[in-house]
Design a protein around this motif. Structure first.
Motif, PDB file in Angstrom:
ATOM      1  N   GLY A  94       0.820  -1.217   0.000  1.00 24.26           N
ATOM      2  CA  GLY A  94       0.000   0.000   0.000  1.00 24.26           C
ATOM      3  C   GLY A  94       0.846   1.255   0.000  1.00 24.26           C
ATOM      4  O   GLY A  94       0.557   2.212  -0.724  1.00 24.26           O
ATOM      5  N   LEU A  95       1.915   1.249   0.775  1.00 25.47           N
ATOM      6  CA  LEU A  95       2.815   2.405   0.822  1.00 25.47           C
ATOM      7  C   LEU A  95       3.465   2.634  -0.535  1.00 25.47           C
ATOM      8  O   LEU A  95       3.499   3.763  -1.032  1.00 25.47           O
ATOM      9  CB  LEU A  95       3.898   2.174   1.877  1.00 25.47           C
ATOM     10  CG  LEU A  95       4.908   3.287   2.047  1.00 25.47           C
ATOM     11  CD1 LEU A  95       5.304   3.419   3.497  1.00 25.47           C
ATOM     12  CD2 LEU A  95       6.128   3.078   1.182  1.00 25.47           C
ATOM     13  N   LYS A  97       2.481   1.653  -3.540  1.00 27.35           N
ATOM     14  CA  LYS A  97       1.498   2.089  -4.531  1.00 27.35           C
ATOM     15  C   LYS A  97       1.240   3.585  -4.407  1.00 27.35           C
ATOM     16  O   LYS A  97       1.212   4.315  -5.403  1.00 27.35           O
ATOM     17  CB  LYS A  97       0.197   1.311  -4.384  1.00 27.35           C
ATOM     18  CG  LYS A  97       0.267  -0.095  -4.896  1.00 27.35           C
ATOM     19  CD  LYS A  97      -1.076  -0.788  -4.733  1.00 27.35           C
ATOM     20  CE  LYS A  97      -1.063  -2.165  -5.348  1.00 27.35           C
ATOM     21  NZ  LYS A  97      -2.387  -2.801  -5.279  1.00 27.35           N
ATOM     22  N   GLN A  98       1.036   4.049  -3.189  1.00 25.10           N
ATOM     23  CA  GLN A  98       0.782   5.470  -2.973  1.00 25.10           C
ATOM     24  C   GLN A  98       2.016   6.306  -3.288  1.00 25.10           C
ATOM     25  O   GLN A  98       1.909   7.392  -3.862  1.00 25.10           O
ATOM     26  CB  GLN A  98       0.326   5.730  -1.527  1.00 25.10           C
ATOM     27  CG  GLN A  98      -1.075   5.277  -1.267  1.00 25.10           C
ATOM     28  CD  GLN A  98      -2.066   6.055  -2.112  1.00 25.10           C
ATOM     29  OE1 GLN A  98      -2.101   7.278  -2.107  1.00 25.10           O
ATOM     30  NE2 GLN A  98      -2.878   5.340  -2.871  1.00 25.10           N
ATOM     31  N   TRP A  99       3.201   5.831  -2.924  1.00 18.63           N
ATOM     32  CA  TRP A  99       4.445   6.558  -3.178  1.00 18.63           C
ATOM     33  C   TRP A  99       4.651   6.759  -4.678  1.00 18.63           C
ATOM     34  O   TRP A  99       4.972   7.865  -5.116  1.00 18.63           O
ATOM     35  CB  TRP A  99       5.629   5.803  -2.550  1.00 18.63           C
ATOM     36  CG  TRP A  99       6.935   6.493  -2.742  1.00 18.63           C
ATOM     37  CD1 TRP A  99       7.434   7.532  -2.018  1.00 18.63           C
ATOM     38  CD2 TRP A  99       7.921   6.194  -3.741  1.00 18.63           C
ATOM     39  NE1 TRP A  99       8.663   7.893  -2.503  1.00 18.63           N
ATOM     40  CE2 TRP A  99       8.987   7.084  -3.555  1.00 18.63           C
ATOM     41  CE3 TRP A  99       7.997   5.249  -4.754  1.00 18.63           C
ATOM     42  CZ2 TRP A  99      10.119   7.065  -4.361  1.00 18.63           C
ATOM     43  CZ3 TRP A  99       9.124   5.234  -5.551  1.00 18.63           C
ATOM     44  CH2 TRP A  99      10.171   6.130  -5.353  1.00 18.63           C
ATOM     45  N   TRP A 101       2.310   6.583  -7.068  1.00 16.74           N
ATOM     46  CA  TRP A 101       1.247   7.431  -7.592  1.00 16.74           C
ATOM     47  C   TRP A 101       1.527   8.909  -7.298  1.00 16.74           C
ATOM     48  O   TRP A 101       1.435   9.756  -8.178  1.00 16.74           O
ATOM     49  CB  TRP A 101      -0.094   7.003  -7.009  1.00 16.74           C
ATOM     50  CG  TRP A 101      -1.260   7.683  -7.660  1.00 16.74           C
ATOM     51  CD1 TRP A 101      -1.849   7.349  -8.836  1.00 16.74           C
ATOM     52  CD2 TRP A 101      -1.952   8.830  -7.169  1.00 16.74           C
ATOM     53  NE1 TRP A 101      -2.879   8.212  -9.110  1.00 16.74           N
ATOM     54  CE2 TRP A 101      -2.959   9.142  -8.099  1.00 16.74           C
ATOM     55  CE3 TRP A 101      -1.820   9.627  -6.042  1.00 16.74           C
ATOM     56  CZ2 TRP A 101      -3.824  10.206  -7.937  1.00 16.74           C
ATOM     57  CZ3 TRP A 101      -2.686  10.689  -5.880  1.00 16.74           C
ATOM     58  CH2 TRP A 101      -3.672  10.968  -6.818  1.00 16.74           C
ATOM     59  N   HIS A 102       1.894   9.205  -6.069  1.00 10.24           N
ATOM     60  CA  HIS A 102       2.177  10.601  -5.691  1.00 10.24           C
ATOM     61  C   HIS A 102       3.432  11.121  -6.386  1.00 10.24           C
ATOM     62  O   HIS A 102       3.466  12.273  -6.826  1.00 10.24           O
ATOM     63  CB  HIS A 102       2.299  10.751  -4.174  1.00 10.24           C
ATOM     64  CG  HIS A 102       0.985  10.707  -3.476  1.00 10.24           C
ATOM     65  ND1 HIS A 102       0.069  11.734  -3.522  1.00 10.24           N
ATOM     66  CD2 HIS A 102       0.421   9.744  -2.731  1.00 10.24           C
ATOM     67  CE1 HIS A 102      -1.009  11.408  -2.838  1.00 10.24           C
ATOM     68  NE2 HIS A 102      -0.817  10.197  -2.344  1.00 10.24           N
ATOM     69  N   SER A 103       4.459  10.280  -6.503  1.00 12.38           N
ATOM     70  CA  SER A 103       5.697  10.708  -7.169  1.00 12.38           C
ATOM     71  C   SER A 103       5.441  11.049  -8.631  1.00 12.38           C
ATOM     72  O   SER A 103       5.871  12.100  -9.117  1.00 12.38           O
ATOM     73  CB  SER A 103       6.769   9.617  -7.071  1.00 12.38           C
ATOM     74  OG  SER A 103       7.124   9.398  -5.730  1.00 12.38           O
ATOM     75  N   GLU A 124       0.850  -1.297  -9.355  1.00 14.13           N
ATOM     76  CA  GLU A 124       0.587   0.100  -9.028  1.00 14.13           C
ATOM     77  C   GLU A 124       0.490   1.044 -10.228  1.00 14.13           C
ATOM     78  O   GLU A 124       0.009   2.157 -10.083  1.00 14.13           O
ATOM     79  CB  GLU A 124       1.681   0.623  -8.079  1.00 14.13           C
ATOM     80  CG  GLU A 124       3.043   0.801  -8.708  1.00 14.13           C
ATOM     81  CD  GLU A 124       3.861  -0.469  -8.838  1.00 14.13           C
ATOM     82  OE1 GLU A 124       5.069  -0.350  -9.033  1.00 14.13           O
ATOM     83  OE2 GLU A 124       3.306  -1.578  -8.771  1.00 14.13           O
ATOM     84  N   ALA A 127      -3.053   2.852 -12.199  1.00 13.59           N
ATOM     85  CA  ALA A 127      -3.715   3.987 -11.524  1.00 13.59           C
ATOM     86  C   ALA A 127      -3.008   5.306 -11.741  1.00 13.59           C
ATOM     87  O   ALA A 127      -3.601   6.361 -11.534  1.00 13.59           O
ATOM     88  CB  ALA A 127      -3.809   3.697 -10.025  1.00 13.59           C
ATOM     89  N   CYS A 128      -1.740   5.281 -12.179  1.00 11.58           N
ATOM     90  CA  CYS A 128      -1.028   6.545 -12.308  1.00 11.58           C
ATOM     91  C   CYS A 128      -0.647   6.887 -13.746  1.00 11.58           C
ATOM     92  O   CYS A 128      -0.103   7.968 -13.994  1.00 11.58           O
ATOM     93  CB  CYS A 128       0.203   6.577 -11.414  1.00 11.58           C
ATOM     94  SG  CYS A 128       1.515   5.462 -11.879  1.00 11.58           S
TER      95      CYS A 128
END
Length: 134
Positions: A94-95, A97-99, A101-103, A124, A127-128
């Motif tokens: 989860g971390l 995937k979010q990292w 996406w945000h990056s 991941e 989604a990005c």
């Protein structure tokens, strides 16, 4: 009548941001291939007068290769390092995937280059991908 419009930009006025995603564990295969692509892109851009920003996102434990090639990189631990450190697998995924996406969202690359896993090592990337131009 107005003056003709010039469609060429002054030398070095164009800028292209390329983000490479080197998904690895302890090996250097993915990072090595992407470095080779980045080196050639750097050469072609210099010849064409294009300002190029080359940035790596990586889960490679061999990230010193990127440093030695002069490429800036942002890194998360590899799956094998996270497992060896005893990190909770689901929380880690989860971390990451979010990292990613945000990056990608913050970097907004013109071109996003991924080696081997088009969906990402953690699933991941779909989604990005809409955060990238190409």
């Amino acid at each position: 009548m107005s003056a003709p419009v010039s469609w060429t930009l002054p030398e070095m006025a164009r800028s292209v941001r390329v983000v490479f995603y080197a998904i690895n564990g302890g090996g250097v295969g993915h990072a090595t291939r992407l470095c080779a692509i980045a080196r050639w892109m750097r050469r072609y851009a210099a010849h064409a007068g294009v300002k190029l920003e080359l940035i790596f996102l990586s889960s490679s434990e061999a990230d010193t290769l990127l440093y030695s090639e002069g490429f800036p990189s942002f890194k998360v631990p590899s799956k094998s390092m996270a497992a060896a450190a005893g990190l909770d697998k689901l929380a880690f995924i989860g971390l990451v995937k979010q990292w990613i996406w945000h990056s990608v969202g913050l970097l907004r690359p013109d071109l996003f280059v991924v080696d081997t896993f088009p969906r990402g090592s953690f699933g991941e990337l779909p989604a990005c991908l809409d955060l990238c131009r190409k």
